[in-house]
Design a protein around this motif. Structure first.
Motif, PDB file in Angstrom:
ATOM      1  N   TRP A   1       1.004  -1.220  -0.493  1.00  0.00           N
ATOM      2  CA  TRP A   1       0.154  -0.068  -0.082  1.00  0.00           C
ATOM      3  C   TRP A   1       1.218   1.111  -0.517  1.00  0.00           C
ATOM      4  O   TRP A   1       0.846   2.581  -0.991  1.00  0.00           O
ATOM      5  N   PHE A   2       2.114   1.199   0.349  1.00  0.00           N
ATOM      6  CA  PHE A   2       2.398   2.409   0.396  1.00  0.00           C
ATOM      7  C   PHE A   2       3.277   2.165  -0.552  1.00  0.00           C
ATOM      8  O   PHE A   2       3.639   3.886  -0.995  1.00  0.00           O
ATOM      9  N   ALA A   3       4.408   1.540  -1.033  1.00  0.00           N
ATOM     10  CA  ALA A   3       4.396   1.249  -2.258  1.00  0.00           C
ATOM     11  C   ALA A   3       3.855   2.240  -2.948  1.00  0.00           C
ATOM     12  O   ALA A   3       4.605   2.802  -4.224  1.00  0.00           O
ATOM     13  N   LYS A   4       3.054   2.046  -3.462  1.00  0.00           N
ATOM     14  CA  LYS A   4       2.132   2.397  -3.812  1.00  0.00           C
ATOM     15  C   LYS A   4       1.175   3.326  -4.414  1.00  0.00           C
ATOM     16  O   LYS A   4       1.719   4.248  -4.707  1.00  0.00           O
ATOM     17  N   TYR A   5       1.431   4.217  -3.424  1.00  0.00           N
ATOM     18  CA  TYR A   5       1.284   5.694  -2.787  1.00  0.00           C
ATOM     19  C   TYR A   5       2.048   6.329  -2.622  1.00  0.00           C
ATOM     20  O   TYR A   5       2.117   7.912  -2.649  1.00  0.00           O
ATOM     21  N   LEU A   6       3.796   6.281  -2.527  1.00  0.00           N
ATOM     22  CA  LEU A   6       4.088   7.452  -1.432  1.00  0.00           C
ATOM     23  C   LEU A   6       4.974   7.768  -3.057  1.00  0.00           C
ATOM     24  O   LEU A   6       5.141   6.825  -4.162  1.00  0.00           O
ATOM     25  N   PRO A   7       5.632   8.843  -2.888  1.00  0.00           N
ATOM     26  CA  PRO A   7       6.576   9.025  -4.183  1.00  0.00           C
ATOM     27  C   PRO A   7       7.867   7.831  -4.335  1.00  0.00           C
ATOM     28  O   PRO A   7       8.061   7.774  -3.199  1.00  0.00           O
ATOM     29  N   SER A   8       7.953   8.112  -5.358  1.00  0.00           N
ATOM     30  CA  SER A   8       8.987   7.239  -6.113  1.00  0.00           C
ATOM     31  C   SER A   8      10.070   7.726  -5.386  1.00  0.00           C
ATOM     32  O   SER A   8      11.139   6.846  -5.279  1.00  0.00           O
ATOM     33  N   ARG A   9      10.510   8.482  -5.114  1.00  0.00           N
ATOM     34  CA  ARG A   9      11.791   8.807  -3.646  1.00  0.00           C
ATOM     35  C   ARG A   9      11.748   8.053  -2.685  1.00  0.00           C
ATOM     36  O   ARG A   9      13.398   7.605  -2.613  1.00  0.00           O
ATOM     37  N   TYR A  10      10.674   7.477  -2.887  1.00  0.00           N
ATOM     38  CA  TYR A  10      10.722   6.651  -0.784  1.00  0.00           C
ATOM     39  C   TYR A  10      10.386   5.041  -1.425  1.00  0.00           C
ATOM     40  O   TYR A  10       9.900   4.685  -2.424  1.00  0.00           O
ATOM     41  N   ALA A  11      11.431   4.475  -0.696  1.00  0.00           N
ATOM     42  CA  ALA A  11      10.803   3.079  -1.095  1.00  0.00           C
ATOM     43  C   ALA A  11      10.419   3.172   1.232  1.00  0.00           C
ATOM     44  O   ALA A  11      10.974   2.912   1.572  1.00  0.00           O
ATOM     45  N   VAL A  12      10.118   1.455   0.825  1.00  0.00           N
ATOM     46  CA  VAL A  12       9.151   1.114   1.725  1.00  0.00           C
ATOM     47  C   VAL A  12       9.641  -0.744   2.251  1.00  0.00           C
ATOM     48  O   VAL A  12       8.829  -1.556   1.010  1.00  0.00           O
ATOM     49  N   ASP A  13      10.462  -1.416   2.972  1.00  0.00           N
ATOM     50  CA  ASP A  13      10.365  -2.597   3.023  1.00  0.00           C
ATOM     51  C   ASP A  13      10.082  -3.009   4.650  1.00  0.00           C
ATOM     52  O   ASP A  13      10.717  -2.491   5.785  1.00  0.00           O
ATOM     53  N   LYS A  14      10.676  -4.226   5.001  1.00  0.00           N
ATOM     54  CA  LYS A  14      11.363  -4.929   6.184  1.00  0.00           C
ATOM     55  C   LYS A  14      12.588  -4.878   5.751  1.00  0.00           C
ATOM     56  O   LYS A  14      13.422  -4.888   4.901  1.00  0.00           O
ATOM     57  N   ALA A  15      13.626  -3.980   6.837  1.00  0.00           N
ATOM     58  CA  ALA A  15      14.310  -4.333   7.315  1.00  0.00           C
ATOM     59  C   ALA A  15      15.157  -3.944   8.267  1.00  0.00           C
ATOM     60  O   ALA A  15      14.661  -4.303   9.818  1.00  0.00           O
ATOM     61  N   VAL A  16      16.196  -4.341   8.712  1.00  0.00           N
ATOM     62  CA  VAL A  16      17.131  -3.455   9.914  1.00  0.00           C
ATOM     63  C   VAL A  16      17.908  -2.371  10.206  1.00  0.00           C
ATOM     64  O   VAL A  16      18.345  -2.300   8.863  1.00  0.00           O
ATOM     65  N   ILE A  17      17.651  -2.013  10.669  1.00  0.00           N
ATOM     66  CA  ILE A  17      18.945  -0.667  11.269  1.00  0.00           C
ATOM     67  C   ILE A  17      19.447  -0.368  11.475  1.00  0.00           C
ATOM     68  O   ILE A  17      20.040  -1.268  12.785  1.00  0.00           O
ATOM     69  N   ILE A  18      20.695   0.053  10.729  1.00  0.00           N
ATOM     70  CA  ILE A  18      22.202  -0.294  11.389  1.00  0.00           C
ATOM     71  C   ILE A  18      22.863   1.456  11.124  1.00  0.00           C
ATOM     72  O   ILE A  18      22.455   2.156  10.236  1.00  0.00           O
ATOM     73  N   ASP A  19      23.905   1.677  12.480  1.00  0.00           N
ATOM     74  CA  ASP A  19      24.119   2.675  12.380  1.00  0.00           C
ATOM     75  C   ASP A  19      26.075   2.842  12.256  1.00  0.00           C
ATOM     76  O   ASP A  19      26.254   1.842  11.803  1.00  0.00           O
ATOM     77  N   SER A  20      26.812   3.955  11.774  1.00  0.00           N
ATOM     78  CA  SER A  20      27.769   3.707  11.847  1.00  0.00           C
ATOM     79  C   SER A  20      29.067   3.330  12.362  1.00  0.00           C
ATOM     80  O   SER A  20      29.856   2.698  12.226  1.00  0.00           O
ATOM     81  N   THR A  21      28.544   2.845  14.048  1.00  0.00           N
ATOM     82  CA  THR A  21      29.222   1.879  14.971  1.00  0.00           C
ATOM     83  C   THR A  21      29.201   0.543  14.483  1.00  0.00           C
ATOM     84  O   THR A  21      29.472  -0.409  15.391  1.00  0.00           O
ATOM     85  N   GLY A  22      27.509   0.022  13.407  1.00  0.00           N
ATOM     86  CA  GLY A  22      27.419  -0.948  13.668  1.00  0.00           C
ATOM     87  C   GLY A  22      26.464  -1.785  14.795  1.00  0.00           C
ATOM     88  O   GLY A  22      26.025  -3.270  14.607  1.00  0.00           O
ATOM     89  N   ARG A  23      26.397  -1.044  15.147  1.00  0.00           N
ATOM     90  CA  ARG A  23      24.999  -1.327  16.718  1.00  0.00           C
ATOM     91  C   ARG A  23      23.733  -1.288  15.089  1.00  0.00           C
ATOM     92  O   ARG A  23      22.799  -0.635  14.796  1.00  0.00           O
TER      93      ARG A  23
END
Length: 128
Positions: free
Chosen positions: A45-67
């Motif tokens: 739903w979000f992928a269909k209606y958000l502007p193409s600049r944005y993407a939507v997925d399941k994911a793991v978020i990581i910071d610059s220290t690797g956490r």
């Protein structure tokens, strides 16, 4: 000049999404399968209606220290000006600074809401 009733248009879009959720809830009785199906419906739903600049997925978020975070059910991120840290099959690592919205979709099941609406729990940068 013709006119479009935007209120009616958005009400119809909402009804379409609710029907999609109801169909999945009726088809699958196993909680894990039902949850996976609902997550995919929201991502689509979000992928269909958000502007193409944005993407939507399941994911793991990581910071610059690797956490890293645990897997996040729904991540909206800037796909135009950022890159994925790592992408393997359907699994993704996304830089914390590239994400625009990060939410865990927690089902709320009740007799008044049998299709399983979701409470959205925002996660801030300090959450990982």
């Amino acid at each position: 000049m013709s006119e479009i009733n935007l209120s009616e248009l958005y009400s119809n879009m909402q009804a379409e999404m609710l029907q999609t959720l109801r169909t999945g809830a009726a088809a699958f009785t196993h909680p894990g399968t039902k949850g996976d199906n609902t997550e995919v419906n929201w991502i689509n739903w979000f992928a269909k209606y958000l502007p193409s600049r944005y993407a939507v997925d399941k994911a793991v978020i990581i910071d610059s220290t690797g956490r890293c975070s645990n897997q996040i059910d729904l991540v909206i991120y800037d796909a135009q000006y950022s890159y994925l840290v790592f992408h393997h099959q359907d699994s993704k690592l996304i830089w914390i600074l590239c994400r625009c919205a990060v939410d865990l979709l927690t089902p709320i099941l009740s007799a008044s809401c049998p299709i399983g609406m979701f409470s959205i729990i925002p996660i801030n940068k300090a959450a990982i």
